[in-house]
Design a protein around this motif. Sequence first.
Motif, PDB file in Angstrom:
ATOM      1  N   LEU A 109       0.815  -1.217   0.000  1.00 45.27           N
ATOM      2  CA  LEU A 109       0.000   0.000   0.000  1.00 45.27           C
ATOM      3  C   LEU A 109       0.848   1.267   0.000  1.00 45.27           C
ATOM      4  N   GLN A 110       1.996   1.237   0.737  1.00 46.86           N
ATOM      5  CA  GLN A 110       2.813   2.454   0.838  1.00 46.86           C
ATOM      6  C   GLN A 110       3.296   2.945  -0.529  1.00 46.86           C
ATOM      7  N   PRO A 111       3.867   2.053  -1.432  1.00 39.75           N
ATOM      8  CA  PRO A 111       4.308   2.563  -2.745  1.00 39.75           C
ATOM      9  C   PRO A 111       3.175   3.151  -3.574  1.00 39.75           C
ATOM     10  N   ILE A 112       1.944   2.587  -3.428  1.00 40.71           N
ATOM     11  CA  ILE A 112       0.830   3.096  -4.230  1.00 40.71           C
ATOM     12  C   ILE A 112       0.413   4.482  -3.746  1.00 40.71           C
ATOM     13  N   ILE A 113       0.239   4.624  -2.431  1.00 43.13           N
ATOM     14  CA  ILE A 113      -0.188   5.938  -1.920  1.00 43.13           C
ATOM     15  C   ILE A 113       0.952   6.948  -2.014  1.00 43.13           C
ATOM     16  N   GLU A 114       2.193   6.449  -1.945  1.00 38.83           N
ATOM     17  CA  GLU A 114       3.337   7.341  -2.128  1.00 38.83           C
ATOM     18  C   GLU A 114       3.366   7.878  -3.560  1.00 38.83           C
ATOM     19  N   ASN A 115       2.975   7.034  -4.504  1.00 37.89           N
ATOM     20  CA  ASN A 115       2.891   7.473  -5.893  1.00 37.89           C
ATOM     21  C   ASN A 115       1.871   8.601  -6.048  1.00 37.89           C
ATOM     22  N   THR A 135     -11.871  -5.110  -0.900  1.00 35.34           N
ATOM     23  CA  THR A 135     -11.595  -4.092  -1.911  1.00 35.34           C
ATOM     24  C   THR A 135     -10.889  -2.908  -1.263  1.00 35.34           C
ATOM     25  N   ILE A 136      -9.736  -2.545  -1.830  1.00 35.36           N
ATOM     26  CA  ILE A 136      -8.945  -1.411  -1.338  1.00 35.36           C
ATOM     27  C   ILE A 136      -8.888  -0.372  -2.459  1.00 35.36           C
ATOM     28  N   GLU A 137      -9.260   0.871  -2.145  1.00 30.62           N
ATOM     29  CA  GLU A 137      -9.250   1.944  -3.133  1.00 30.62           C
ATOM     30  C   GLU A 137      -8.326   3.054  -2.659  1.00 30.62           C
ATOM     31  N   ILE A 138      -7.439   3.502  -3.537  1.00 29.87           N
ATOM     32  CA  ILE A 138      -6.557   4.649  -3.271  1.00 29.87           C
ATOM     33  C   ILE A 138      -6.782   5.631  -4.413  1.00 29.87           C
ATOM     34  N   VAL A 170      -5.885  -8.836 -10.063  1.00 31.67           N
ATOM     35  CA  VAL A 170      -5.892  -8.422  -8.663  1.00 31.67           C
ATOM     36  C   VAL A 170      -5.843  -6.897  -8.520  1.00 31.67           C
ATOM     37  N   ILE A 171      -5.452  -6.186  -9.582  1.00 31.20           N
ATOM     38  CA  ILE A 171      -5.313  -4.731  -9.501  1.00 31.20           C
ATOM     39  C   ILE A 171      -5.946  -4.099 -10.738  1.00 31.20           C
ATOM     40  N   HIS A 172      -6.560  -2.934 -10.526  1.00 33.53           N
ATOM     41  CA  HIS A 172      -7.213  -2.214 -11.623  1.00 33.53           C
ATOM     42  C   HIS A 172      -6.954  -0.727 -11.426  1.00 33.53           C
ATOM     43  N   ILE A 173      -6.681  -0.001 -12.535  1.00 28.00           N
ATOM     44  CA  ILE A 173      -6.356   1.424 -12.471  1.00 28.00           C
ATOM     45  C   ILE A 173      -7.348   2.188 -13.340  1.00 28.00           C
ATOM     46  N   GLU A 174      -7.958   3.218 -12.738  1.00 32.08           N
ATOM     47  CA  GLU A 174      -8.845   4.115 -13.470  1.00 32.08           C
ATOM     48  C   GLU A 174      -8.269   5.526 -13.377  1.00 32.08           C
ATOM     49  N   LYS A 187      -7.569   6.536  -9.736  1.00 32.40           N
ATOM     50  CA  LYS A 187      -8.035   5.631  -8.682  1.00 32.40           C
ATOM     51  C   LYS A 187      -7.471   4.246  -8.929  1.00 32.40           C
ATOM     52  N   VAL A 188      -6.810   3.701  -7.893  1.00 36.20           N
ATOM     53  CA  VAL A 188      -6.252   2.344  -7.946  1.00 36.20           C
ATOM     54  C   VAL A 188      -7.116   1.457  -7.062  1.00 36.20           C
ATOM     55  N   VAL A 189      -7.591   0.341  -7.652  1.00 37.25           N
ATOM     56  CA  VAL A 189      -8.475  -0.572  -6.932  1.00 37.25           C
ATOM     57  C   VAL A 189      -7.771  -1.924  -6.817  1.00 37.25           C
ATOM     58  N   LEU A 190      -7.637  -2.426  -5.574  1.00 32.40           N
ATOM     59  CA  LEU A 190      -7.077  -3.748  -5.320  1.00 32.40           C
ATOM     60  C   LEU A 190      -8.188  -4.673  -4.845  1.00 32.40           C
ATOM     61  N   LYS A 191      -8.273  -5.867  -5.443  1.00 33.38           N
ATOM     62  CA  LYS A 191      -9.238  -6.881  -5.005  1.00 33.38           C
ATOM     63  C   LYS A 191      -8.445  -8.013  -4.356  1.00 33.38           C
ATOM     64  N   ILE A 192      -8.383  -7.987  -3.022  1.00 29.37           N
ATOM     65  CA  ILE A 192      -7.557  -8.915  -2.258  1.00 29.37           C
ATOM     66  C   ILE A 192      -8.412 -10.134  -1.875  1.00 29.37           C
ATOM     67  N   PRO A 193      -8.055 -11.361  -2.373  1.00 32.36           N
ATOM     68  CA  PRO A 193      -8.821 -12.552  -1.983  1.00 32.36           C
ATOM     69  C   PRO A 193      -8.685 -12.823  -0.491  1.00 32.36           C
ATOM     70  N   LYS A 194      -9.777 -13.237   0.125  1.00 34.13           N
ATOM     71  CA  LYS A 194      -9.736 -13.578   1.548  1.00 34.13           C
ATOM     72  C   LYS A 194      -9.002 -14.898   1.774  1.00 34.13           C
TER      73      LYS A 194
END
Length: 481
Positions: free
Chosen positions: A371-377, A404-407, A455-459, A467-474
């Motif tokens: 998460l840190q590199p994505i939000i740092e970006n 689902t994680i959205e940054i 696992v990752i999608h960028i809009e 917006k970066v969306v991560l779909k993390i499997p449980k």
Amino acid sequence: MISIQRKILMLTTIVLVFMAAIWIAMTHYNHQTLNQYNDILQRYLSMNEVSNASQDVITDLNNYMLKPTPSSLEQLDISIDKIQNAKKEIFDLRNEENDFVLTNYINLIDSFIETTDRFILFYTQNDTDSSVKEFSEATRISNYISEMTLTLVDKELKAYDRFYRGIIEQSEALQKLGIWVLMLITFLLILITYWFSLSITRPVQQLTKAANEFSKGRFETPVIVETNDEIAFLARTFDRMRININNLISEIKSTAQLENELQQNKILLQESQFRSLQSQINPHFLFNTLNTISKKAYLEGSEETGDLLVSVAGLLRYNLKRMDRSVTLLDEVIVLRQYMDIQKARFTDRLHLFIDIDESCLNVEMPSLTLQPIIENAVIHAVEPEEDGGKIWFRIRDGATFVTIEIQDDGNGMSEQKIHEILEGKQVPTEGHSTGIGFSNVVKRLRLFYSNEDVIHIESIIGRGTKVVLKIPKKRSVKVC
């Protein structure tokens, strides 16, 4: 052992013997008939040759009269030689039935030649009247020769009429004989071919039945073929293959677990390749952080500066110790908060962070430093370049099978080409990042960790943010190849 090739050779030999015998008999009969027919035809041609030669002489005489040149005289001599040669062939046609007529015919040819010679003599002496008279006589004799030729040909046709009828009767008999022989050979070949085909098709059917059993996964029944050719060898080979397949299936079952473990180790080995990045702390980041701490210590005192130092220490400790194994989403959120505390101290009011987290799903596993590199970006491209700063939204939502994680940021966005390069794993510059781990590196590690490309999608929209969306499997699953 009688091989299939030998059986085919035997069948071929029998067919060839039958066909050769028929061919020899037919050839001998046709040869005899053809010789007789050629003899008769030659008689007709010889008589017709005399008639044609006499007419050629008359034509050449006329040409010589019209144009007395050496070439026309030479052509006339050639025609005279031609009729003399034809006369010689007439002698061979003499028999008891045509002796008298043929003698007169030969004498008529001699008279024609003598008349031609006299014409040439008178013409060379410029005796026009005598030469014209001789030419007329030669023409009259030539007509007699043509008429007598037709008479002789008619006699020959009557004489050999019985022979022609005999040839026709023999041809009809030979045709009937050929039909009976063909029917006999066909019947014999059908019998032989049926026997030969059974010697091959029965073993092949047995092999086909065994193959059908194999296709259904039944490898217990042995393959038995009773024959003495190559198919028996093929059946034994087929049976050995059945045994080998049984053994192979057993080996595959026993090694399946080992293959799974090897694949797991391969994934761990690939993950370990990123460990060398843990010491790549960006000097630019350290400079900015330390500069911020010094200014805080000068302006505000030690309490807030201490908190900032704790955040820096926690962030460094996380970067240096946690790259070799997976962490929970909670761990990533903690280090994310520490990182954002540092950035808030740096950018003050220019950075606006909005956090919305569902606390019930923070126990899922994920690779460290995700998460840190994505939000740092987002900080580098959405907040740092703008004079008024920017906004960043961080959301975590729980789902049935995915977290689902959205940054999201309100920066300038990125082009479709750059999004494609990031998702394809192409190298993207990491200047300004706190670690050497860039966005593309995160994408690779996420796909490797979860064995999932989606696992990752960028809009992103140019001028409106990303917006970066991560779909993390449980439940994490690993593919076994």
